[in-house]
Scaffold this motif. Structure first.
Motif, mmCIF file in Angstrom:
data_model
loop_
_atom_site.group_PDB
_atom_site.id
_atom_site.type_symbol
_atom_site.label_atom_id
_atom_site.label_comp_id
_atom_site.label_asym_id
_atom_site.label_seq_id
_atom_site.Cartn_x
_atom_site.Cartn_y
_atom_site.Cartn_z
ATOM 1 N N LYS A 1 0.825 -1.215 0.000
ATOM 2 C CA LYS A 1 0.000 0.000 0.000
ATOM 3 C C LYS A 1 0.859 1.265 0.000
ATOM 4 C CE LYS A 1 -3.320 2.532 2.926
ATOM 5 N NZ LYS A 1 -4.330 2.855 1.906
ATOM 6 N N TYR A 2 1.835 1.315 0.905
ATOM 7 C CA TYR A 2 2.628 2.531 1.071
ATOM 8 C C TYR A 2 3.908 2.528 0.245
ATOM 9 C CZ TYR A 2 -0.528 3.761 4.847
ATOM 10 O OH TYR A 2 -1.649 4.084 5.574
ATOM 11 N N GLN A 3 4.313 1.371 -0.264
ATOM 12 C CA GLN A 3 5.456 1.239 -1.157
ATOM 13 C C GLN A 3 6.693 1.970 -0.621
ATOM 14 O OE1 GLN A 3 4.392 1.933 -5.298
ATOM 15 N NE2 GLN A 3 2.268 1.406 -4.869
ATOM 16 N N PRO A 4 7.164 1.576 0.555
ATOM 17 C CA PRO A 4 8.305 2.277 1.156
ATOM 18 C C PRO A 4 9.598 2.073 0.385
ATOM 19 C CG PRO A 4 7.849 0.262 2.354
ATOM 20 C CD PRO A 4 6.719 0.431 1.374
ATOM 21 N N ASP A 5 10.460 3.061 0.485
ATOM 22 C CA ASP A 5 11.824 2.934 -0.022
ATOM 23 C C ASP A 5 12.732 2.351 1.050
ATOM 24 O OD1 ASP A 5 11.763 4.548 -2.705
ATOM 25 O OD2 ASP A 5 10.659 5.746 -1.254
ATOM 26 N N VAL A 6 12.375 2.602 2.317
ATOM 27 C CA VAL A 6 13.148 2.125 3.460
ATOM 28 C C VAL A 6 12.191 1.576 4.500
ATOM 29 C CG1 VAL A 6 14.653 2.798 5.377
ATOM 30 C CG2 VAL A 6 15.025 3.777 3.093
ATOM 31 N N VAL A 7 12.513 0.395 5.044
ATOM 32 C CA VAL A 7 11.766 -0.215 6.140
ATOM 33 C C VAL A 7 12.713 -0.349 7.322
ATOM 34 C CG1 VAL A 7 10.501 -2.262 6.940
ATOM 35 C CG2 VAL A 7 10.236 -1.467 4.569
ATOM 36 N N VAL A 8 12.241 0.049 8.507
ATOM 37 C CA VAL A 8 13.042 -0.036 9.729
ATOM 38 C C VAL A 8 12.289 -0.841 10.770
ATOM 39 C CG1 VAL A 8 13.993 1.283 11.669
ATOM 40 C CG2 VAL A 8 14.215 2.164 9.337
ATOM 41 N N THR A 9 12.984 -1.761 11.427
ATOM 42 C CA THR A 9 12.396 -2.502 12.541
ATOM 43 C C THR A 9 13.517 -2.943 13.477
ATOM 44 O OG1 THR A 9 10.748 -4.180 13.123
ATOM 45 C CG2 THR A 9 12.424 -4.815 11.496
ATOM 46 N N TYR A 10 13.188 -3.828 14.418
ATOM 47 C CA TYR A 10 14.157 -4.290 15.409
ATOM 48 C C TYR A 10 15.114 -5.333 14.821
ATOM 49 C CZ TYR A 10 10.305 -2.569 18.309
ATOM 50 O OH TYR A 10 9.304 -1.821 18.851
ATOM 51 N N PHE B 1 8.795 -8.726 4.458
ATOM 52 C CA PHE B 1 9.803 -8.174 3.552
ATOM 53 C C PHE B 1 10.284 -9.261 2.590
ATOM 54 C CE2 PHE B 1 14.029 -6.802 2.297
ATOM 55 C CZ PHE B 1 13.883 -5.434 2.103
ATOM 56 N N GLY B 2 10.465 -10.478 3.111
ATOM 57 C CA GLY B 2 10.895 -11.586 2.270
ATOM 58 C C GLY B 2 9.898 -11.913 1.177
ATOM 59 N N GLY C 1 9.842 -7.498 -5.739
ATOM 60 C CA GLY C 1 9.905 -6.128 -5.272
ATOM 61 C C GLY C 1 8.618 -5.377 -5.474
ATOM 62 N N LEU C 2 8.709 -4.044 -5.365
ATOM 63 C CA LEU C 2 7.564 -3.150 -5.500
ATOM 64 C C LEU C 2 7.644 -2.424 -6.838
ATOM 65 C CD1 LEU C 2 7.734 -1.637 -1.911
ATOM 66 C CD2 LEU C 2 6.059 -3.307 -2.742
ATOM 67 N N PRO C 3 6.529 -1.863 -7.310
ATOM 68 C CA PRO C 3 6.577 -1.119 -8.572
ATOM 69 C C PRO C 3 7.607 -0.001 -8.504
ATOM 70 C CG PRO C 3 4.302 -1.497 -7.899
ATOM 71 C CD PRO C 3 5.159 -1.919 -6.746
ATOM 72 N N ALA C 4 8.416 0.130 -9.528
ATOM 73 C CA ALA C 4 9.496 1.113 -9.512
ATOM 74 C C ALA C 4 8.975 2.536 -9.448
ATOM 75 C CB ALA C 4 10.388 0.926 -10.739
ATOM 76 N N GLY C 5 7.763 2.749 -10.001
ATOM 77 C CA GLY C 5 7.223 4.107 -10.038
ATOM 78 C C GLY C 5 6.544 4.532 -8.758
ATOM 79 N N GLY D 1 3.988 -2.197 -13.998
ATOM 80 C CA GLY D 1 4.896 -2.374 -15.128
ATOM 81 C C GLY D 1 6.012 -3.350 -14.788
ATOM 82 N N PRO D 2 6.895 -3.597 -15.747
ATOM 83 C CA PRO D 2 7.946 -4.601 -15.540
ATOM 84 C C PRO D 2 9.042 -4.152 -14.572
ATOM 85 C CG PRO D 2 8.201 -3.525 -17.674
ATOM 86 C CD PRO D 2 6.899 -3.041 -17.111
ATOM 87 N N GLU D 3 9.248 -2.844 -14.433
ATOM 88 C CA GLU D 3 10.331 -2.382 -13.575
ATOM 89 C C GLU D 3 9.936 -2.520 -12.109
ATOM 90 O OE1 GLU D 3 11.751 1.463 -14.520
ATOM 91 O OE2 GLU D 3 12.056 1.020 -16.650
ATOM 92 N N ARG D 4 10.845 -3.111 -11.323
ATOM 93 C CA ARG D 4 10.565 -3.337 -9.907
ATOM 94 C C ARG D 4 11.747 -2.835 -9.078
ATOM 95 N NH1 ARG D 4 5.378 -4.750 -9.431
ATOM 96 N NH2 ARG D 4 5.750 -6.056 -7.596
ATOM 97 N N ARG D 5 11.542 -2.645 -7.809
ATOM 98 C CA ARG D 5 12.604 -2.204 -6.904
ATOM 99 C C ARG D 5 12.382 -2.845 -5.551
ATOM 100 N NH1 ARG D 5 10.553 1.235 -3.225
ATOM 101 N NH2 ARG D 5 8.421 1.879 -3.688
ATOM 102 N N MET D 6 13.449 -2.989 -4.795
ATOM 103 C CA MET D 6 13.365 -3.491 -3.430
ATOM 104 C C MET D 6 13.659 -2.372 -2.448
ATOM 105 S SD MET D 6 12.336 -6.491 -2.664
ATOM 106 C CE MET D 6 12.920 -6.538 -0.964
ATOM 107 N N PRO D 7 12.860 -2.260 -1.389
ATOM 108 C CA PRO D 7 13.212 -1.306 -0.332
ATOM 109 C C PRO D 7 14.498 -1.748 0.365
ATOM 110 C CG PRO D 7 10.955 -2.166 -0.072
ATOM 111 C CD PRO D 7 11.641 -3.019 -1.089
#
Length: 310
Positions: free
Chosen positions: A145-154, A176-177, A184-188, A194-200
């Protein structure tokens, strides 16, 4: 009372619909166990990125019902009222959200597990004892939903070995796994498929032994020997720290957020220490977990290497 079903007692405070301009902002998602953890462990970081115009999403997994009650009474005391405590802690969390400028607050509201071996630790409905799959699905859905670029946890030990912290780590990493397995998440970041994906990037909260020792020394010099300070056992070797975020411009925000959790003795004790120890070069420390740290110069920005980093 939160149960095992997906999205049970799922509360979101913040924009309900994500506009294109909103979703294209760099996004930080921080996943914590309890109300007040956001202030004590990541408050300066959240405030810094919020002030820079980033979207900041805070997820709290439990309702904090096993915290301090009226006059500091603990679980098991006749005056301890879990439902009332949960309501108060939700109100305090809302005040902390304002102090830190958090964009979106998501409260999963699972019952707080309390401390290990306490009377309430046997509750089968407690967060740390619930079936993990539905909660993992919730967290995965929030990441989509939020498509983060960075995820932080313990880190794996939850910093303090609290069962809710450890469980939060386990379920966040599992979610995350699944994002990774799906490519990954949509690059945009605008919901397109679309085909382009990214991982936070995934980070673990950390505290270096050297900073813990320095804080203890300053606290004892100012407040006297025997004053409570965070235990050295929760620290990690300095060489393990991959990222140190400077929060000197946002120290006051962190303190205000921590002060919002006035009902909790732990928060008040930490606030007392931070008031006298944190003014000199304050940072919040992290360990880059994914992608694996390749060494080199320590990062100063969680968004390093990501377009739009601060």
């Amino acid at each position: 009372m939160a149960g095992n079903s997906l999205f049970c007692h799922f509360r979101i405070e913040g924009p309900k619909h994500l506009s294109t301009s909103e979703t294209r902002r760099p996004t930080l998602m921080v996943i914590h166990a309890h109300p007040d953890d956001e202030a004590s462990q990541t408050g300066g970081t959240l405030a810094r990125y919020a002030a820079a115009g980033f979207r900041t999403v805070l997820v709290t997994c439990t309702d904090g019902r096993q915290g301090n009650g009226v006059d500091g009474c603990k679980p098991g005391h006749r005056d301890h009222r879990p439902e009332q405590i949960a309501a108060r802690r939700s109100h305090e969390l809302a005040m902390s959200k304002v102090a830190l400028g958090i964009s979106d607050l998501v409260q999963l509201d699972y019952p707080d597990s309390g401390m290990p071996e306490s009377a309430n630790d046997t509750d089968p409905r407690a967060f740390s004892r619930l079936e993990g799959e539905p909660i993992t699905l919730q967290l995965e859905a929030l990441m989509r939903k939020y498509q983060p670029d960075v995820v932080v946890t313990y880190p794996p030990n939850g910093l303090s070995n609290h069962p809710d912290h450890v469980r939060t780590h386990e379920l966040t990493v599992a979610a995350f796994g699944r994002i990774r397995k799906a490519g990954g998440l949509p690059a945009g970041r605008d919901g397109e498929t679309g085909p382009e994906r990214r991982m936070p990037k995934l980070y673990y909260i950390a505290l270096s032994v050297s900073r813990l020792k320095a804080a203890r020394t300053r606290a004892e010099a100012t407040l006297g020997p025997g004053i409570w300070t965070p235990p050295l056992e929760i620290g990690v070797d300095d060489d393990s720290i991959t990222t140190a975020v400077n929060i000197s411009g946002f120290w006051a925000h962190k303190l205000r957020a921590l002060a919002a959790h006035a009902s909790q003795a732990d928060a008040s004790a930490l606030l007392r220490v931070l008031n006298v120890t944190g003014q000199e070069n304050p940072v919040e420390e992290y360990i880059l977990a994914d992608p694996p740290w390749s060494g080199g110069e320590q990062e100063s920005d969680l968004f390093q290497g990501i377009v739009g980093g601060s």
